[in-house]
Design an enzyme around this catalytic site. Structure first.
Site, PDB file in Angstrom:
ATOM      1  CB  THR A 162      27.589  43.362  41.725  1.00 44.59           C
ATOM      2  OG1 THR A 162      28.525  43.262  40.684  1.00 44.59           O
ATOM      3  CG2 THR A 162      27.585  42.096  42.544  1.00 44.59           C
ATOM      4  NE  ARG A 190      37.679  40.860  37.759  1.00 39.93           N
ATOM      5  CZ  ARG A 190      36.645  41.171  38.535  1.00 39.93           C
ATOM      6  NH1 ARG A 190      35.444  40.758  38.225  1.00 39.93           N
ATOM      7  NH2 ARG A 190      36.802  41.898  39.605  1.00 39.93           N
ATOM      8  N   GLY A 192      36.122  37.452  39.472  1.00 39.89           N
ATOM      9  CA  GLY A 192      36.146  38.357  40.630  1.00 39.89           C
ATOM     10  C   GLY A 192      35.858  37.619  41.925  1.00 39.89           C
ATOM     11  CG  ASP A 193      33.885  39.915  44.889  1.00 42.38           C
ATOM     12  OD1 ASP A 193      33.970  40.503  43.783  1.00 42.38           O
ATOM     13  OD2 ASP A 193      32.943  40.102  45.672  1.00 42.38           O
ATOM     14  CB  THR A 212      28.840  44.708  45.940  1.00 40.62           C
ATOM     15  OG1 THR A 212      28.953  45.576  44.805  1.00 40.62           O
ATOM     16  CG2 THR A 212      28.314  45.533  47.099  1.00 40.62           C
ATOM     17  N   GLY A 213      31.821  45.380  44.971  1.00 42.31           N
ATOM     18  CA  GLY A 213      32.889  46.369  44.843  1.00 42.31           C
ATOM     19  C   GLY A 213      34.022  45.785  44.029  1.00 42.31           C
ATOM     20  N   GLY A 215      36.419  43.456  43.031  1.00 44.13           N
ATOM     21  CA  GLY A 215      36.561  42.050  43.384  1.00 44.13           C
ATOM     22  C   GLY A 215      37.964  41.680  43.812  1.00 44.13           C
TER      23      GLY A 215
HETATM   24  N1  ASP Z   1      32.485  42.518  42.923  1.00 48.09           N
HETATM   25  C1  ASP Z   1      32.189  42.490  41.511  1.00 48.09           C
HETATM   26  C2  ASP Z   1      33.414  42.017  40.774  1.00 48.09           C
HETATM   27  O1  ASP Z   1      34.495  42.476  41.059  1.00 48.09           O
HETATM   28  C3  ASP Z   1      31.752  43.803  40.950  1.00 48.09           C
HETATM   29  C4  ASP Z   1      30.745  44.585  41.763  1.00 48.09           C
HETATM   30  O2  ASP Z   1      30.455  44.254  42.892  1.00 48.09           O
HETATM   31  O3  ASP Z   1      30.229  45.589  41.238  1.00 48.09           O
HETATM   32  O4  ASP Z   1      33.274  41.232  39.881  1.00 48.09           O
END
Ligand code: ASP
Length: 297
Positions: A162, A190, A192-193, A212-213, A215
């Protein structure tokens, strides 16, 4: 007092050591170019909001990251993207969620902020808003992918790439934004964050951050707002980054998230509990962007 313009961009928390070396190289190049493009805007008198939109658009269009043209597919084989941004001066924010078919979701998010009374537009409404504002559809992004992961892979297996950016301009105004295809194999619909202010990004009069990570975890802990507000209290985004890492250690498992931050003093933070989180930091006066967060090979 004027500030020294600076920007930090990231290419996602995850496991980059399994990526082929040419992909890592492409990511390094794209991060540097994005940081350069963002800083150039601010050096010409542009705002931090314009800088992060330019930097993130560059990463979306590169196809190298899990955002824009490089987005992963959901469990039906279709790309649904999330993106959002925030202006730290006005506290305005705009975002799109589950957007299909548009190469630069971050530019649509900017228009949501500027042209609508809303913060987040999702799905078909977001797509119609984009099309009615001159965006065109990208057939590649609309096409169904053949190879789809039908299970949610663990953080250490998946391409965590991301993108996000945080910047401060010469008027000391901050901004932050994020853009993603989300999690590979996610359920259709879905969110995410990345399109949620406070979670995937946040900015105020002192600092700005992008996360990032996973979500779902970032949403619940409000990671970006947490680091920005603590930076404001402590007077340093570096210090709040350290304390956030300690806090999340007690709440999250390892291998779950990363965040970048910047403050009006030009300090930056790049923290992650994953194997890597490639980033590039560029401040006026530096010869070239400082790149970090790639795995040591
Ligand atoms: N944070 C993003 C999500 O959950 C994914 C990512 O950061 O790789 O959609």
């Amino acid at each position: 007092m004027p500030c020294v313009p600076a920007i930090i961009v990231h290419g996602g928390a995850g496991k980059w050591s399994s990526a082929p070396s040419d992909r890592r190289e492409a990511a390094r190049r794209a991060l540097m170019e994005s940081a350069e493009a963002g800083l150039q805007i601010m050096e010409k008198g542009g705002t931090s909001v314009e800088a992060i939109v330019e930097a993130i658009s560059h990463m979306e269009s590169s196809g190298v990251f899990n955002s824009g043209r490089g987005s992963v597919a959901n469990s039906d084989g279709f790309v649904e993207m999330d993106a959002g941004l925030m202006d730290g001066e006005t506290l305005d924010s705009g975002a799109v969620a589950s957007l299909r078919g548009i190469e630069n979701p971050i530019r649509v998010a900017l228009l949501v902020m500027k042209k609508t009374p809303h913060v987040i537009l999702s799905g078909e409404g977001a797509r119609r808003f984009a099309l009615s504002n001159g965006f065109s559809e990208d057939p590649f992004l609309l096409s169904k992918r053949d190879q789809v992961s039908h299970r949610l892979v663990s953080r250490s297996e998946w391409r965590g790439d991301t993108v996000g950016a945080a910047a401060v301009d010469q008027l000391c105004h901050t901004a932050a934004g994020a853009s993603t295809g989300g999690i590979s194999g996610k359920m259709p619909g879905r969110i995410g964050d990345s399109p949620v202010p406070g979670a995937g990004f946040y900015a105020n009069h002192f600092a700005a951050a992008a996360a990032t990570g996973i979500g779902e975890l970032i949403l619940i802990l409000g990671i970006s707002r947490k680091i920005v507000e603590e930076a404001t209290l402590l007077g340093s985004v570096k210090l709040s980054g350290k304390s956030l890492l300690e806090y999340t250690r007690s709440k999250f498992k390892d291998d779950t998230f990363g965040v970048i931050g910047i403050d009006i003093r030009g300090e930056y933070a790049a923290i992650y509990n994953t194997e890597s989180m490639p980033y590039a930091y560029f401040k006026k006066g530096m010869e070239s962007p400082l790149v970090g967060g790639f795995p040591a090979l």
